[in-house]
Design an enzyme around this catalytic site. Structure first.
Site, PDB file in Angstrom:
ATOM      1  N   SER A 169       1.285  -0.840   7.576  1.00 47.54           N
ATOM      2  CA  SER A 169       0.317   0.252   7.703  1.00 47.54           C
ATOM      3  C   SER A 169      -0.943  -0.222   8.419  1.00 47.54           C
ATOM      4  O   SER A 169      -1.628   0.547   9.090  1.00 47.54           O
ATOM      5  CB  SER A 169      -0.025   0.819   6.326  1.00 47.54           C
ATOM      6  OG  SER A 169      -0.417  -0.206   5.435  1.00 47.54           O
TER       7      SER A 169
ATOM      8  N   TYR B  91     -10.374 -16.757   1.830  1.00 48.16           N
ATOM      9  CA  TYR B  91     -11.671 -16.151   1.520  1.00 48.16           C
ATOM     10  C   TYR B  91     -11.529 -15.238   0.306  1.00 48.16           C
ATOM     11  O   TYR B  91     -10.424 -14.856  -0.079  1.00 48.16           O
ATOM     12  CB  TYR B  91     -12.247 -15.412   2.721  1.00 48.16           C
ATOM     13  CG  TYR B  91     -11.417 -14.264   3.238  1.00 48.16           C
ATOM     14  CD1 TYR B  91     -11.619 -12.968   2.785  1.00 48.16           C
ATOM     15  CD2 TYR B  91     -10.436 -14.467   4.207  1.00 48.16           C
ATOM     16  CE1 TYR B  91     -10.880 -11.901   3.270  1.00 48.16           C
ATOM     17  CE2 TYR B  91      -9.683 -13.416   4.705  1.00 48.16           C
ATOM     18  CZ  TYR B  91      -9.900 -12.139   4.231  1.00 48.16           C
ATOM     19  OH  TYR B  91      -9.165 -11.090   4.715  1.00 48.16           O
TER      20      TYR B  91
ATOM     21  N   ASP C 101       1.769  -9.517  10.137  1.00 44.86           N
ATOM     22  CA  ASP C 101       2.402  -8.539   9.255  1.00 44.86           C
ATOM     23  C   ASP C 101       2.077  -7.157   9.824  1.00 44.86           C
ATOM     24  O   ASP C 101       0.958  -6.677   9.724  1.00 44.86           O
ATOM     25  CB  ASP C 101       1.851  -8.678   7.833  1.00 44.86           C
ATOM     26  CG  ASP C 101       2.593  -7.783   6.828  1.00 44.86           C
ATOM     27  OD1 ASP C 101       3.360  -6.895   7.279  1.00 44.86           O
ATOM     28  OD2 ASP C 101       2.402  -7.956   5.617  1.00 44.86           O
TER      29      ASP C 101
ATOM     30  N   ASN D 126       0.805  -1.224   0.000  1.00 41.19           N
ATOM     31  CA  ASN D 126       0.000   0.000   0.000  1.00 41.19           C
ATOM     32  C   ASN D 126       0.837   1.273   0.000  1.00 41.19           C
ATOM     33  O   ASN D 126       0.362   2.337  -0.396  1.00 41.19           O
ATOM     34  CB  ASN D 126      -0.935   0.011   1.214  1.00 41.19           C
ATOM     35  CG  ASN D 126      -2.046  -1.004   1.093  1.00 41.19           C
ATOM     36  OD1 ASN D 126      -2.713  -1.082   0.067  1.00 41.19           O
ATOM     37  ND2 ASN D 126      -2.243  -1.790   2.128  1.00 41.19           N
ATOM     38  N   THR D 127       2.093   1.175   0.448  1.00 43.96           N
ATOM     39  CA  THR D 127       2.930   2.376   0.529  1.00 43.96           C
ATOM     40  C   THR D 127       4.283   2.240  -0.167  1.00 43.96           C
ATOM     41  O   THR D 127       4.876   3.251  -0.519  1.00 43.96           O
ATOM     42  CB  THR D 127       3.186   2.765   1.997  1.00 43.96           C
ATOM     43  OG1 THR D 127       3.804   1.659   2.684  1.00 43.96           O
ATOM     44  CG2 THR D 127       1.885   3.109   2.710  1.00 43.96           C
TER      45      THR D 127
ATOM     46  N   THR E 129       2.798   9.585  30.252  1.00 47.02           N
ATOM     47  CA  THR E 129       1.847   9.560  29.135  1.00 47.02           C
ATOM     48  C   THR E 129       2.382   8.734  27.974  1.00 47.02           C
ATOM     49  O   THR E 129       1.648   7.907  27.403  1.00 47.02           O
ATOM     50  CB  THR E 129       1.562  11.001  28.656  1.00 47.02           C
ATOM     51  OG1 THR E 129       0.983  11.741  29.725  1.00 47.02           O
ATOM     52  CG2 THR E 129       0.599  10.997  27.476  1.00 47.02           C
TER      53      THR E 129
ATOM     54  N   GLY F 126      -6.209 -10.557   0.834  1.00 52.27           N
ATOM     55  CA  GLY F 126      -5.104  -9.937   0.115  1.00 52.27           C
ATOM     56  C   GLY F 126      -4.062 -10.941  -0.323  1.00 52.27           C
ATOM     57  O   GLY F 126      -3.735 -11.878   0.421  1.00 52.27           O
ATOM     58  N   VAL F 127      -3.511 -10.746  -1.508  1.00 53.01           N
ATOM     59  CA  VAL F 127      -2.546 -11.688  -2.046  1.00 53.01           C
ATOM     60  C   VAL F 127      -1.278 -11.719  -1.203  1.00 53.01           C
ATOM     61  O   VAL F 127      -0.621 -12.763  -1.087  1.00 53.01           O
ATOM     62  CB  VAL F 127      -2.229 -11.356  -3.525  1.00 53.01           C
ATOM     63  CG1 VAL F 127      -1.543  -9.980  -3.650  1.00 53.01           C
ATOM     64  CG2 VAL F 127      -1.367 -12.442  -4.163  1.00 53.01           C
ATOM     65  N   ASP F 128      -0.917 -10.600  -0.589  1.00 48.76           N
ATOM     66  CA  ASP F 128       0.271 -10.578   0.266  1.00 48.76           C
ATOM     67  C   ASP F 128       0.061 -11.432   1.510  1.00 48.76           C
ATOM     68  O   ASP F 128       0.981 -12.113   1.977  1.00 48.76           O
ATOM     69  CB  ASP F 128       0.644  -9.144   0.637  1.00 48.76           C
ATOM     70  CG  ASP F 128      -0.516  -8.333   1.209  1.00 48.76           C
ATOM     71  OD1 ASP F 128      -1.687  -8.759   1.070  1.00 48.76           O
ATOM     72  OD2 ASP F 128      -0.245  -7.267   1.792  1.00 48.76           O
TER      73      ASP F 128
END
Length: 211
Positions: free
Chosen positions: A96, A72, A93, A12-13, A148, A76-78
């Site tokens: 992102s 299914y 994995d 995706n990136t 925090t 995704g193929v990856d």
């Protein structure tokens, strides 16, 4: 199958390119410019690039050849390639998004998807500027956090770990992705390997005698 085969996982990136020895992480433009003249087999989840890269005659898209028993329709193929890398285990994995998948005796059993680390951090920042923080890489989950930054990190990591632990009992944990190495440190039975997707691709190439 060629002895020295260049493979790519188009995410995706970034382009992730493997030459059998190391993985390169490149921008789309860099990868196309550098390797457009080189024979390459690839899988892709970046469908808005399809028209552009299908014009590269030296590249072959083998995405449709990647399959695993139990998959299914919209998987995704990856993720399928990752799950093909070993016959048993829980596969994480951490990119992102964080995908978690379980495989038993070569069959896909199911999984789930979580936001990636950066998405988690961005969600905190969107609540209040006071919650704008980076991950504490020295985080210790054995005791409650007292700052925090630590508490945000604890909330993210502990919640991810709890879900993975719920479904990963007795299974080898296989991590990949940009945040996979960091996330793997919170699990005892864990292996980090950035070539896992490519191992699954190579298995398909050998079994189906393509490329």
């Amino acid at each position: 199958m060629k002895d020295k085969l260049l493979m790519a996982d188009i995410g995706n990136t970034h382009f992730h390119i493997y030459d059998g020895k190391r993985v390169e992480h490149l921008s789309y433009a860099e990868a196309i410019e550098r390797y457009c003249e080189t024979p390459l087999c690839y899988i892709s989840v970046k469908h808005d690039l399809d028209e552009k890269i299908t014009e590269i005659i030296n590249w072959q898209n083998i995405s449709e050849n990647i399959s695993i028993d139990g998959e299914y329709e919209t998987m995704g193929v990856d993720r399928k390639a990752l799950c093909l890398s070993h016959d048993d285990g829980i596969f994480i994995d951490a990119g992102s998004a964080i995908t978690v998948d379980v495989v038993e005796e070569g069959k896909y059993m199911g999984g789930f998807i979580l936001p990636g680390m950066r998405a988690y951090l961005a969600s905190y920042k969107s609540i209040s500027p006071v919650l704008d923080a980076t991950l504490d890489e020295a985080l210790n989950l054995t005791h409650l956090a007292r700052t925090t930054k630590e508490q945000i990190s604890y909330g993210i990591i502990a919640s991810i770990k709890a879900l993975i632990d719920k479904h990963g009992t007795g299974k080898k944990h296989y991590f990949t992705g940009g945040d996979g190495k960091f996330l793997s440190t919170f699990f005892e039975n864990a292996v980090y390997d950035e070539t896992l997707v490519f191992q699954g691709i190579m298995k398909t190439i050998k079994d189906k005698k393509i490329c």
